[in-house]
Design a protein around this motif. Sequence first.
Motif, mmCIF file in Angstrom:
data_model
loop_
_atom_site.group_PDB
_atom_site.id
_atom_site.type_symbol
_atom_site.label_atom_id
_atom_site.label_comp_id
_atom_site.label_asym_id
_atom_site.label_seq_id
_atom_site.Cartn_x
_atom_site.Cartn_y
_atom_site.Cartn_z
ATOM 1 N N GLN A 149 0.837 -1.206 0.000
ATOM 2 C CA GLN A 149 0.000 0.000 0.000
ATOM 3 C C GLN A 149 0.868 1.250 0.000
ATOM 4 O OE1 GLN A 149 -3.406 -0.045 -0.255
ATOM 5 N NE2 GLN A 149 -3.092 2.127 -0.655
ATOM 6 N N THR A 150 1.998 1.191 0.715
ATOM 7 C CA THR A 150 2.917 2.326 0.736
ATOM 8 C C THR A 150 3.473 2.600 -0.654
ATOM 9 O OG1 THR A 150 3.542 1.856 3.032
ATOM 10 C CG2 THR A 150 5.040 3.227 1.741
ATOM 11 N N VAL A 151 3.829 1.522 -1.360
ATOM 12 C CA VAL A 151 4.340 1.671 -2.729
ATOM 13 C C VAL A 151 3.273 2.266 -3.628
ATOM 14 C CG1 VAL A 151 5.171 0.430 -4.763
ATOM 15 C CG2 VAL A 151 6.020 -0.186 -2.494
ATOM 16 N N VAL A 152 2.045 1.755 -3.489
ATOM 17 C CA VAL A 152 0.932 2.266 -4.305
ATOM 18 C C VAL A 152 0.702 3.744 -4.026
ATOM 19 C CG1 VAL A 152 -1.560 2.135 -4.684
ATOM 20 C CG2 VAL A 152 -0.208 0.037 -4.570
ATOM 21 N N ASP A 153 0.727 4.119 -2.741
ATOM 22 C CA ASP A 153 0.500 5.524 -2.369
ATOM 23 C C ASP A 153 1.591 6.429 -2.925
ATOM 24 O OD1 ASP A 153 -1.791 4.834 -1.058
ATOM 25 O OD2 ASP A 153 -0.865 4.741 0.931
ATOM 26 N N SER A 154 2.834 5.960 -2.866
ATOM 27 C CA SER A 154 3.946 6.791 -3.328
ATOM 28 C C SER A 154 3.941 6.960 -4.850
ATOM 29 C CB SER A 154 5.288 6.182 -2.887
ATOM 30 O OG SER A 154 5.511 4.929 -3.523
ATOM 31 N N GLN A 155 3.335 6.010 -5.551
ATOM 32 C CA GLN A 155 3.286 6.064 -7.013
ATOM 33 C C GLN A 155 1.870 6.329 -7.514
ATOM 34 O OE1 GLN A 155 6.070 5.822 -8.907
ATOM 35 N NE2 GLN A 155 7.264 5.680 -7.028
ATOM 36 N N ALA A 156 1.034 6.923 -6.658
ATOM 37 C CA ALA A 156 -0.392 7.057 -6.975
ATOM 38 C C ALA A 156 -0.628 7.819 -8.276
ATOM 39 C CB ALA A 156 -1.115 7.744 -5.816
ATOM 40 N N LEU A 157 0.043 8.963 -8.450
ATOM 41 C CA LEU A 157 -0.174 9.755 -9.657
ATOM 42 C C LEU A 157 0.319 9.033 -10.904
ATOM 43 C CD1 LEU A 157 0.686 13.370 -8.466
ATOM 44 C CD2 LEU A 157 -1.549 12.447 -9.089
ATOM 45 N N ARG A 158 1.454 8.360 -10.779
ATOM 46 C CA ARG A 158 1.975 7.617 -11.928
ATOM 47 C C ARG A 158 1.030 6.480 -12.300
ATOM 48 N NH1 ARG A 158 8.096 5.879 -11.477
ATOM 49 N NH2 ARG A 158 8.203 8.153 -11.464
ATOM 50 N N ILE A 159 0.507 5.787 -11.302
ATOM 51 C CA ILE A 159 -0.452 4.711 -11.557
ATOM 52 C C ILE A 159 -1.718 5.270 -12.185
ATOM 53 C CG2 ILE A 159 -1.941 3.008 -10.438
ATOM 54 C CD1 ILE A 159 0.305 2.614 -8.363
ATOM 55 N N LEU A 160 -2.172 6.412 -11.671
ATOM 56 C CA LEU A 160 -3.380 7.043 -12.204
ATOM 57 C C LEU A 160 -3.188 7.436 -13.665
ATOM 58 C CD1 LEU A 160 -6.209 8.108 -11.722
ATOM 59 C CD2 LEU A 160 -5.214 10.210 -10.794
ATOM 60 N N ASP A 161 -2.029 8.000 -13.995
ATOM 61 C CA ASP A 161 -1.758 8.361 -15.387
ATOM 62 C C ASP A 161 -1.783 7.131 -16.292
ATOM 63 O OD1 ASP A 161 -1.519 11.053 -14.913
ATOM 64 O OD2 ASP A 161 0.648 10.996 -14.614
ATOM 65 N N GLN A 162 -1.206 6.033 -15.812
ATOM 66 C CA GLN A 162 -1.194 4.803 -16.612
ATOM 67 C C GLN A 162 -2.606 4.261 -16.778
ATOM 68 O OE1 GLN A 162 1.416 3.395 -18.302
ATOM 69 N NE2 GLN A 162 -0.253 2.201 -19.174
ATOM 70 N N GLU A 163 -3.405 4.335 -15.714
ATOM 71 C CA GLU A 163 -4.796 3.870 -15.812
ATOM 72 C C GLU A 163 -5.578 4.719 -16.813
ATOM 73 O OE1 GLU A 163 -5.369 2.014 -11.314
ATOM 74 O OE2 GLU A 163 -5.910 4.098 -11.720
ATOM 75 N N ILE A 164 -5.319 6.005 -16.857
ATOM 76 C CA ILE A 164 -5.981 6.868 -17.837
ATOM 77 C C ILE A 164 -5.546 6.486 -19.245
ATOM 78 C CG2 ILE A 164 -6.103 9.227 -18.713
ATOM 79 C CD1 ILE A 164 -6.060 10.200 -15.846
ATOM 80 N N ARG A 165 -4.257 6.225 -19.428
ATOM 81 C CA ARG A 165 -3.784 5.803 -20.757
ATOM 82 C C ARG A 165 -4.416 4.487 -21.172
ATOM 83 N NH1 ARG A 165 1.143 8.098 -18.849
ATOM 84 N NH2 ARG A 165 1.822 6.093 -18.014
ATOM 85 N N ASP A 166 -4.554 3.567 -20.216
ATOM 86 C CA ASP A 166 -5.207 2.293 -20.522
ATOM 87 C C ASP A 166 -6.660 2.525 -20.943
ATOM 88 O OD1 ASP A 166 -2.878 0.981 -19.890
ATOM 89 O OD2 ASP A 166 -3.500 0.444 -17.855
ATOM 90 N N SER A 167 -7.342 3.409 -20.236
ATOM 91 C CA SER A 167 -8.734 3.707 -20.574
ATOM 92 C C SER A 167 -8.832 4.345 -21.954
ATOM 93 C CB SER A 167 -9.344 4.645 -19.522
ATOM 94 O OG SER A 167 -9.384 4.027 -18.251
ATOM 95 N N GLU A 168 -7.884 5.222 -22.267
ATOM 96 C CA GLU A 168 -7.877 5.855 -23.594
ATOM 97 C C GLU A 168 -7.633 4.816 -24.686
ATOM 98 O OE1 GLU A 168 -6.307 10.375 -22.611
ATOM 99 O OE2 GLU A 168 -4.848 8.775 -22.966
ATOM 100 N N ASN A 169 -6.759 3.847 -24.412
ATOM 101 C CA ASN A 169 -6.513 2.775 -25.389
ATOM 102 C C ASN A 169 -7.772 1.951 -25.610
ATOM 103 O OD1 ASN A 169 -3.839 3.491 -25.798
ATOM 104 N ND2 ASN A 169 -3.068 2.147 -24.188
#
Length: 231
Positions: free
Chosen positions: A18-38
Amino acid sequence: MLSKIMTALRGKANETGQTVVDSQALRILDQEIRDSENHLSQSKTELTRLMGQRQLNSNKADTLESKVAELEKSAEAALDKGEEELAVEVAERMVALQDDLEAERAIVSEYDASIEKLRGAIRGTDNQLRQLKQQVSVVKATESAQKAQSAVAARHSGQNSAMSSAMESLERIKERQQLNSAQMSAADEMAAEESGSSLEARLKAAGIGGTQRKADDVLARLKAKKSTAQE
C-alpha cells in the motif's frame, strides 16, 4: 504462534504494498488513464467496423429490395401476356429474394442496436475521461503546491533548528566565559590571601595600621616633645 507470525507478515506485506501504491499514486493514475484511452480507441475502431459492416448489409438489402420490385413488375407483365408458368417462376424467385431481404434487414437491425449501444458506451467513457482528466489536473496542481509548501516548511524547520543550535552554542560560550571569570577571580583572591595583601587591604579599610597611622603617631610624639621643652 506460527499463525500469528504469518498473519503479521501478511499484514506487513500489505502495508508495504500500500505504501508503494500511495507513493506512485499519480503515476499509476496516469497509466490507468492511458489504458482507458486505449480501450476507448479500440471501442471507436470497433464502432467504425460495425458501421461499415452495417452499411454493406444495408446496401445488400437495398439491392435485394430493388430486385424484388423488378421481379414483381416482371410477374405482372407475364400475367398480362398469359404466361402464367413464367409468372409462377418469377413469383418463386421473388419469395427467395424476399427471404434474403428479410434476413439482411434483421442483420441491419442487429447492427443498429449494437452500434447504438456502443455509441452510448463511448459517449459515457468520453465524458468520464474528460472529467477524470480535469480532476487529475487539479490533483496534480494540489500535489505540486503541497510539495512546495513541504519544502518551504522543511527549510524553515532547518533554519529554526540551526538558529536554536546557534543560540545554544552562544549560551554555552557565555557560561564558559563566566566560569573562567569566576575561576580567575577566585585565583586572584587566593593569591592575595597567600601574599598577605588581602589582610593589609582589609586593615587599611578599617583604619588600622598603614602609613597614615604611623605618621599620626610621629606627629603626636613631636607635639608632646615640644610641649615638654616649653615647660
